[in-house]
Design an enzyme around this catalytic site. Sequence first.
Site, mmCIF file in Angstrom:
data_model
loop_
_atom_site.group_PDB
_atom_site.id
_atom_site.type_symbol
_atom_site.label_atom_id
_atom_site.label_comp_id
_atom_site.label_asym_id
_atom_site.label_seq_id
_atom_site.Cartn_x
_atom_site.Cartn_y
_atom_site.Cartn_z
ATOM 1 N N ASP A 37 0.788 -1.295 0.150
ATOM 2 C CA ASP A 37 0.062 0.007 -0.124
ATOM 3 C C ASP A 37 0.907 1.304 0.088
ATOM 4 O O ASP A 37 2.032 1.239 0.152
ATOM 5 C CB ASP A 37 -0.955 0.120 1.293
ATOM 6 N N LYS A 59 -4.027 3.193 -2.703
ATOM 7 C CA LYS A 59 -5.078 3.535 -1.736
ATOM 8 C C LYS A 59 -4.596 5.059 -1.036
ATOM 9 O O LYS A 59 -4.154 4.976 0.233
ATOM 10 C CB LYS A 59 -5.057 2.573 -0.558
ATOM 11 N N MET A 174 -7.942 8.370 10.047
ATOM 12 C CA MET A 174 -8.465 9.176 8.537
ATOM 13 C C MET A 174 -9.629 10.072 8.941
ATOM 14 O O MET A 174 -10.628 10.383 8.497
ATOM 15 C CB MET A 174 -9.457 7.888 8.079
HETATM 16 N N1 SAH Z 1 -3.722 0.046 9.692
HETATM 17 C C1 SAH Z 1 -3.218 1.185 9.769
HETATM 18 C C2 SAH Z 1 -4.237 2.317 9.810
HETATM 19 C C3 SAH Z 1 -4.981 2.269 8.479
HETATM 20 S S1 SAH Z 1 -6.004 3.448 8.008
HETATM 21 C C4 SAH Z 1 -2.627 1.131 11.085
HETATM 22 O O1 SAH Z 1 -2.729 0.162 11.970
HETATM 23 O O2 SAH Z 1 -1.938 2.152 11.588
HETATM 24 C C5 SAH Z 1 -4.839 4.968 7.785
HETATM 25 C C6 SAH Z 1 -4.894 6.014 8.408
HETATM 26 O O3 SAH Z 1 -4.040 5.741 9.749
HETATM 27 C C7 SAH Z 1 -4.493 7.475 8.052
HETATM 28 O O4 SAH Z 1 -5.718 8.153 7.457
HETATM 29 C C8 SAH Z 1 -4.082 8.155 9.198
HETATM 30 O O5 SAH Z 1 -5.133 8.444 10.146
HETATM 31 C C9 SAH Z 1 -3.503 6.930 9.920
HETATM 32 N N2 SAH Z 1 -2.016 6.948 9.739
HETATM 33 C C10 SAH Z 1 -1.160 5.867 9.535
HETATM 34 N N3 SAH Z 1 0.053 6.094 9.335
HETATM 35 C C11 SAH Z 1 0.199 7.257 10.090
HETATM 36 C C12 SAH Z 1 1.313 8.110 10.120
HETATM 37 N N4 SAH Z 1 2.639 7.796 9.759
HETATM 38 N N5 SAH Z 1 0.904 9.529 10.426
HETATM 39 C C13 SAH Z 1 -0.342 10.019 10.595
HETATM 40 N N6 SAH Z 1 -1.302 9.139 10.522
HETATM 41 C C14 SAH Z 1 -1.251 7.794 10.301
#
Ligand code: SAH
Length: 507
Positions: A37, A59, A174
């Site tokens: 992704d 995505k 998100m």
């Molecule tokens: N499975 C992932 C989340 C996926 S949803 C997890 O466990 O982290 C995607 C959302 O995660 C983004 O819209 C944001 O809100 C958050 N996100 C993921 N990585 C991030 C990062 N490095 N900094 C800030 N937000 C992050």
Amino acid sequence: MAAKGKVYLIGAGPGDPGLLTLKGRDCLARADVVVYDRLADPRILGWARDDAVRIYVGKASCHHTMKQEDICRLLADLAGKGKIVARLKGGDSFVFGRGGEEALLLKEKGLPFEFVPGITSAIAVPEYAGIPVTHRKVAASFAVITGHEDPTRTHSGINWAGLATGVDTLIFLMGVENLRHIAERLLENGRPVDTPAALVRWGTHPEQRTLVTTLGRAYDDVQKAQLKPPAIFIVGDVVNLREQLSWFETKPLFGKTFVVTRARAQASALTARLEAEGAKVLEVPAIRIADPEDFGPLDMALSHLRDYAWIVFTSANGVDRFFERLRSRGLDARALASCRVAAIGSATAETLDAFGIRADLVPPSFKAENLTEALLPRLRRGDKILLARAAVARNVLPDALRAAGMIVDVVPVYRTVADCENKEELLQALRDKAVDAVTFTSSSTVTNLLDSLGDDKDLLADIPLAVIGPVTAKTCVAAGLQPAVTADTYTIDGLVTAIQAYFATSR
Ligand code: SAH
């Protein structure tokens, strides 16, 4: 029947490549195909086999490169064909990662799969901002909530009343685009307007940015700061702890970008040191280490090693290449048993050590002049000396030794070739004024970078140059560039220390 494939659903962590688990890395290294992704750091992909097929399925928050059903089908197809597949997902696959859906289809088709948990951004990103999701006396519970719910839905799947008053720390993923809606729901359900809140963008990356606000002001503040996704929205009293616990954004080189021009194979040590201080690194290898034009002289020396009283190595590359050739001839360190060995610089000595050779002499400073001084008292007139080094190098050392009556064989063991990987990226960063300093660890990195930049080298004019020592500095000056930083100790550590001192005073 073809061997059965398997899908590893691997959580790649929140961004910092060091936050991938050891198991994740092992599975990745075994994969025939990597399906990944957007939020996975490109360096994580570097841990896959060189010949592994890499498939990007995208995505970004609004446009999907590949539909979820198609991703599921792709995984099933690959596993069905007997492939080992690493399905890399940001954070953890089960936290808004649709890992369950992908595995259900595999289950339906009888295809094997395994989950490898990842570090979720929901906890790690606040942590990199110095915000603990729980803290004794401040927060005894936390919830991770999607911020992506359509605000026009008449019936929310989220229990706003329960969240607003029943959970201490709220972590929205998100949520940037829906921030107004999220704040309103919490306020109307009884969360106080002055509850501390924070938005952390690109957490765990060198570009991390944190905005501290309150629930009441959050929407306006984020609009004003124009913060865009990906970001995490945190609501709760734990946000106050950031004042004392902020650790990542306070690193000495945080927010700075450095260009590393060393050869790809060697860049990692400097890159890692700079990143450890919080910097962002752009690797633009200006040279590549290649075989010498002719192995003849080295082969000749290798078959007469007993004749040499001393072998002198002037770089870690020289040591590596020398032993590689030695091995290819079926020999090992014992071939050097009758010689004494000298190394210029601690890195050269350490590389020798890795091949089982403890250098007899490591001059305290790192220039050829110092080696001559240290070596001469230990030699007898007429001693034969082998100098194993780059094809093009200064003659200070052999000249001085010969002048003192020694017989010196200068043998090229490698050569540096001009390279300029990532040149376009560098030019763009220079034009955007997004580079804080360019580092040079040898004269050849200077000349080769300038050659490949051509007329664009003017872009370097206003950018601080940081060089490893006086020889490299001189090469810069000869090319019309004045280095801003010259290391006192001519090592990678010395260079990083000098860079830190420079930016500490220029702050
Ligand atoms: N499975 C992932 C989340 C996926 S949803 C997890 O466990 O982290 C995607 C959302 O995660 C983004 O819209 C944001 O809100 C958050 N996100 C993921 N990585 C991030 C990062 N490095 N900094 C800030 N937000 C992050």
